[in-house]
Design a protein around this motif. Structure first.
Motif, PDB file in Angstrom:
ATOM      1  N   ASP A  65       9.577  11.144  -0.265  1.00 50.26           N
ATOM      2  CA  ASP A  65       8.489  10.172  -0.251  1.00 50.26           C
ATOM      3  C   ASP A  65       7.253  10.746  -0.941  1.00 50.26           C
ATOM      4  O   ASP A  65       6.803  11.854  -0.628  1.00 50.26           O
ATOM      5  CB  ASP A  65       8.153   9.794   1.194  1.00 50.26           C
ATOM      6  CG  ASP A  65       7.167   8.645   1.288  1.00 50.26           C
ATOM      7  OD1 ASP A  65       7.210   7.762   0.414  1.00 50.26           O
ATOM      8  OD2 ASP A  65       6.358   8.646   2.234  1.00 50.26           O
ATOM      9  N   ASN A  86       6.308   3.119  -7.282  1.00 55.09           N
ATOM     10  CA  ASN A  86       4.890   2.879  -7.510  1.00 55.09           C
ATOM     11  C   ASN A  86       4.511   3.468  -8.862  1.00 55.09           C
ATOM     12  O   ASN A  86       5.308   4.167  -9.489  1.00 55.09           O
ATOM     13  CB  ASN A  86       4.039   3.518  -6.404  1.00 55.09           C
ATOM     14  CG  ASN A  86       4.091   2.724  -5.109  1.00 55.09           C
ATOM     15  OD1 ASN A  86       4.393   1.534  -5.123  1.00 55.09           O
ATOM     16  ND2 ASN A  86       3.797   3.380  -4.002  1.00 55.09           N
ATOM     17  N   ARG A  91       8.191   5.827  -3.305  1.00 52.71           N
ATOM     18  CA  ARG A  91       8.172   5.766  -1.848  1.00 52.71           C
ATOM     19  C   ARG A  91       9.610   5.772  -1.356  1.00 52.71           C
ATOM     20  O   ARG A  91      10.473   5.109  -1.919  1.00 52.71           O
ATOM     21  CB  ARG A  91       7.476   4.491  -1.351  1.00 52.71           C
ATOM     22  CG  ARG A  91       6.001   4.373  -1.677  1.00 52.71           C
ATOM     23  CD  ARG A  91       5.160   5.465  -1.031  1.00 52.71           C
ATOM     24  NE  ARG A  91       5.512   5.772   0.357  1.00 52.71           N
ATOM     25  CZ  ARG A  91       5.064   5.091   1.411  1.00 52.71           C
ATOM     26  NH1 ARG A  91       4.243   4.060   1.240  1.00 52.71           N
ATOM     27  NH2 ARG A  91       5.406   5.453   2.632  1.00 52.71           N
ATOM     28  N   GLY A  95      11.804   0.823   5.720  1.00 48.63           N
ATOM     29  CA  GLY A  95      11.309  -0.526   5.936  1.00 48.63           C
ATOM     30  C   GLY A  95      12.420  -1.445   6.416  1.00 48.63           C
ATOM     31  O   GLY A  95      13.570  -1.035   6.559  1.00 48.63           O
ATOM     32  N   SER A 111       9.880  -3.676  -6.477  1.00 53.21           N
ATOM     33  CA  SER A 111       8.806  -2.685  -6.545  1.00 53.21           C
ATOM     34  C   SER A 111       8.600  -2.194  -7.970  1.00 53.21           C
ATOM     35  O   SER A 111       7.457  -1.973  -8.400  1.00 53.21           O
ATOM     36  CB  SER A 111       9.113  -1.505  -5.616  1.00 53.21           C
ATOM     37  OG  SER A 111      10.204  -0.735  -6.092  1.00 53.21           O
ATOM     38  N   GLN A 207       4.634  -5.202  -0.484  1.00 53.83           N
ATOM     39  CA  GLN A 207       3.878  -4.609   0.613  1.00 53.83           C
ATOM     40  C   GLN A 207       4.678  -4.628   1.916  1.00 53.83           C
ATOM     41  O   GLN A 207       4.605  -3.690   2.713  1.00 53.83           O
ATOM     42  CB  GLN A 207       2.555  -5.347   0.795  1.00 53.83           C
ATOM     43  CG  GLN A 207       1.564  -5.134  -0.343  1.00 53.83           C
ATOM     44  CD  GLN A 207       0.249  -5.850  -0.089  1.00 53.83           C
ATOM     45  OE1 GLN A 207      -0.136  -6.073   1.042  1.00 53.83           O
ATOM     46  NE2 GLN A 207      -0.442  -6.221  -1.158  1.00 53.83           N
ATOM     47  N   GLU A 210       7.091  -1.766   2.009  1.00 49.15           N
ATOM     48  CA  GLU A 210       6.412  -0.496   2.280  1.00 49.15           C
ATOM     49  C   GLU A 210       5.773  -0.471   3.659  1.00 49.15           C
ATOM     50  O   GLU A 210       5.245   0.561   4.082  1.00 49.15           O
ATOM     51  CB  GLU A 210       5.334  -0.238   1.223  1.00 49.15           C
ATOM     52  CG  GLU A 210       5.881   0.097  -0.150  1.00 49.15           C
ATOM     53  CD  GLU A 210       4.810   0.667  -1.057  1.00 49.15           C
ATOM     54  OE1 GLU A 210       4.339   1.784  -0.780  1.00 49.15           O
ATOM     55  OE2 GLU A 210       4.451  -0.007  -2.035  1.00 49.15           O
ATOM     56  N   GLN A 211       5.795  -1.618   4.367  1.00 46.10           N
ATOM     57  CA  GLN A 211       5.171  -1.730   5.689  1.00 46.10           C
ATOM     58  C   GLN A 211       3.692  -1.361   5.631  1.00 46.10           C
ATOM     59  O   GLN A 211       3.182  -0.576   6.433  1.00 46.10           O
ATOM     60  CB  GLN A 211       5.915  -0.859   6.697  1.00 46.10           C
ATOM     61  CG  GLN A 211       7.314  -1.353   7.008  1.00 46.10           C
ATOM     62  CD  GLN A 211       7.327  -2.644   7.808  1.00 46.10           C
ATOM     63  OE1 GLN A 211       7.155  -2.647   9.021  1.00 46.10           O
ATOM     64  NE2 GLN A 211       7.529  -3.766   7.128  1.00 46.10           N
ATOM     65  N   GLN A 212       2.992  -1.943   4.662  1.00 49.27           N
ATOM     66  CA  GLN A 212       1.579  -1.638   4.453  1.00 49.27           C
ATOM     67  C   GLN A 212       0.632  -2.599   5.175  1.00 49.27           C
ATOM     68  O   GLN A 212      -0.575  -2.464   5.060  1.00 49.27           O
ATOM     69  CB  GLN A 212       1.261  -1.665   2.947  1.00 49.27           C
ATOM     70  CG  GLN A 212       1.881  -0.531   2.163  1.00 49.27           C
ATOM     71  CD  GLN A 212       1.466  -0.555   0.707  1.00 49.27           C
ATOM     72  OE1 GLN A 212       1.066  -1.588   0.171  1.00 49.27           O
ATOM     73  NE2 GLN A 212       1.565   0.578   0.050  1.00 49.27           N
ATOM     74  N   MET A 213       1.166  -3.581   5.901  1.00 54.97           N
ATOM     75  CA  MET A 213       0.319  -4.590   6.530  1.00 54.97           C
ATOM     76  C   MET A 213       0.455  -4.544   8.041  1.00 54.97           C
ATOM     77  O   MET A 213       1.537  -4.268   8.568  1.00 54.97           O
ATOM     78  CB  MET A 213       0.707  -5.987   6.027  1.00 54.97           C
ATOM     79  CG  MET A 213       0.466  -6.224   4.555  1.00 54.97           C
ATOM     80  SD  MET A 213       0.944  -7.904   4.039  1.00 54.97           S
ATOM     81  CE  MET A 213       2.722  -7.750   4.003  1.00 54.97           C
ATOM     82  N   ASN A 214      -0.650  -4.845   8.737  1.00 51.23           N
ATOM     83  CA  ASN A 214      -0.549  -5.019  10.183  1.00 51.23           C
ATOM     84  C   ASN A 214      -0.051  -6.433  10.472  1.00 51.23           C
ATOM     85  O   ASN A 214       0.173  -7.236   9.558  1.00 51.23           O
ATOM     86  CB  ASN A 214      -1.890  -4.740  10.872  1.00 51.23           C
ATOM     87  CG  ASN A 214      -2.998  -5.686  10.411  1.00 51.23           C
ATOM     88  OD1 ASN A 214      -2.757  -6.861  10.123  1.00 51.23           O
ATOM     89  ND2 ASN A 214      -4.225  -5.184  10.348  1.00 51.23           N
ATOM     90  N   GLU A 217      -2.196  -9.384   9.102  1.00 45.83           N
ATOM     91  CA  GLU A 217      -2.115  -9.454   7.642  1.00 45.83           C
ATOM     92  C   GLU A 217      -0.774  -9.983   7.203  1.00 45.83           C
ATOM     93  O   GLU A 217      -0.674 -10.795   6.270  1.00 45.83           O
ATOM     94  CB  GLU A 217      -2.358  -8.062   7.044  1.00 45.83           C
ATOM     95  CG  GLU A 217      -3.783  -7.569   7.167  1.00 45.83           C
ATOM     96  CD  GLU A 217      -3.918  -6.127   6.725  1.00 45.83           C
ATOM     97  OE1 GLU A 217      -5.011  -5.766   6.267  1.00 45.83           O
ATOM     98  OE2 GLU A 217      -2.930  -5.360   6.840  1.00 45.83           O
TER      99      GLU A 217
END
Length: 343
Positions: A65, A86, A91, A95, A111, A207, A210-214, A217
């Motif tokens: 990663d 990216n 990454r 996920g 991605s 996103q 990548e589990q970038q949001m709560n 969101e």
């Protein structure tokens, strides 16, 4: 101007031989980097990089990663992890599964399309069902090149057939012709990125992978690209959204699990089957217990009570037979669906 130097390859069943045929003839001088997802067992180590390195002149490895991207290398998704691209780095994350898979081809392709746009070449090879189709659509939306193995020679043609059905593919070729094409494309200048702008759908779903949001969101963003349905996720029983209106029909849940319609139907069928077998088990236990009670009543000369327990057991036995018949009919239906996918 950069060429088509970001090559993403997806395969499943029969993929080892197909991958060897492609990477085995790529020259060390190729000005590109190769990313590979093959569906792998989650609980076993993979020696795929070693196998590919043995047949190829390019080094191959499972990346870590955050590892920087280097041209002239092959990066293979490790078991039970998505490989995502990216700008300048990778990454490697656990996920949500997509189409029941982690690593998933769609996640890698999407991605790469997000990060590198028209520089991406997406290649779909042999495999079951349709992972790779949606990812290849993302590659095309961002101006990349779509290549599909000729399904007539694919060991398992479903993935290639699905991609040809739903994507405006640039090249459909036998394996032997793909390596030369990849070399040619790596030397051809890619289109200007602004010609193929990022879509909200690609951005949001990247996103999610990548589990970038709560949670808040995620709900806001998935509502922007999808429509809430009355279905529940077959993986986690969460709410499901239908994503977009294009084919193939596909869904995402509030956790991020993703399914095309074929896989969603298959998962629903499997869950129903599991529930029916649980019902059979519970009812058979009740049959056994009712007959045990009948014998107890006989020991006390309570013939009327014994007869009632025995009649109840016979009635349950008949219902169990009906459920078993439904399950067996379901098996026949699943075979028919699988056969249709191969046509």
């Amino acid at each position: 101007m950069p060429g088509h130097d970001i090559i993403v390859i997806g395969t499943s069943a029969g993929g080892l031989k197909a991958l060897g045929a492609i990477v085995g003839t790529l020259p060390t001088s190729i000005d590109a980097v190769v990313f590979i997802v093959q569906h792998l067992a989650a609980d076993k180590p993979s020696i795929l990089p070693k196998i590919l390195a043995d047949v190829s002149s390019l080094p191959a490895s499972h990346p870590s990663d955050g590892e920087p991207i280097q041209k002239g290398r092959i990066y293979v998704a490790p078991p039970d992890h998505h490989l995502l691209v990216n700008l300048g780095s990778m990454r490697v994350v656990r996920g949500p599964q997509e189409n029941r898979f982690r690593p998933a081809i769609d996640a890698l392709f999407r991605s790469a399309a997000r990060a590198y746009g028209s520089r991406v070449v997406g290649v779909v090879l042999t495999g079951y069902l349709d992972d790779g189709t949606v990812g290849l659509q993302a590659v095309k939306k961002r101006g990349g090149v779509a290549i599909v193995q000729d399904p007539k020679e694919a060991e398992y043609p479903s993935m290639a057939t699905s991609a040809l059905r739903y994507v405006k593919v640039d090249h459909c070729l036998p394996l032997a012709e793909i390596p030369d094409l990849l070399v040619q494309l790596s030397k051809q200048p890619a289109a200007q990125e602004e010609t193929y702008p990022m879509t909200e759908e690609i951005e949001v779903e990247s996103q999610i992978a990548e589990q970038q949001m709560n949670t808040q969101e995620f709900l806001k963003n998935v509502e922007a690209i999808g429509t809430r349905t009355t279905y529940t996720c077959p993986e986690c029983n969460g709410s499901i959204w239908q994503i977009g209106k294009s084919e193939p029909v596909r869904f995402r849940c509030h956790i991020g699990h993703s399914f095309t319609a074929n896989v969603f139907l298959s998962e629903q069928t499997q869950n129903i089957e599991t529930a029916l077998w649980s019902a059979v088990r519970a009812m058979e236990e009740k049959v056994t217990f009712s007959r045990q009670m009948s014998e107890r009543m006989k020991n006390y000369n309570l013939e009327s009570a014994a007869a009632k327990y025995e009649d109840h057991a016979k009635s349950l036995d008949a219902e169990v037979s009906l459920i078993r018949g439904i399950i067996l009919k379901g098996f026949a239906t699943k075979r028919t669906i699988a056969e249709a996918e191969e046509e």
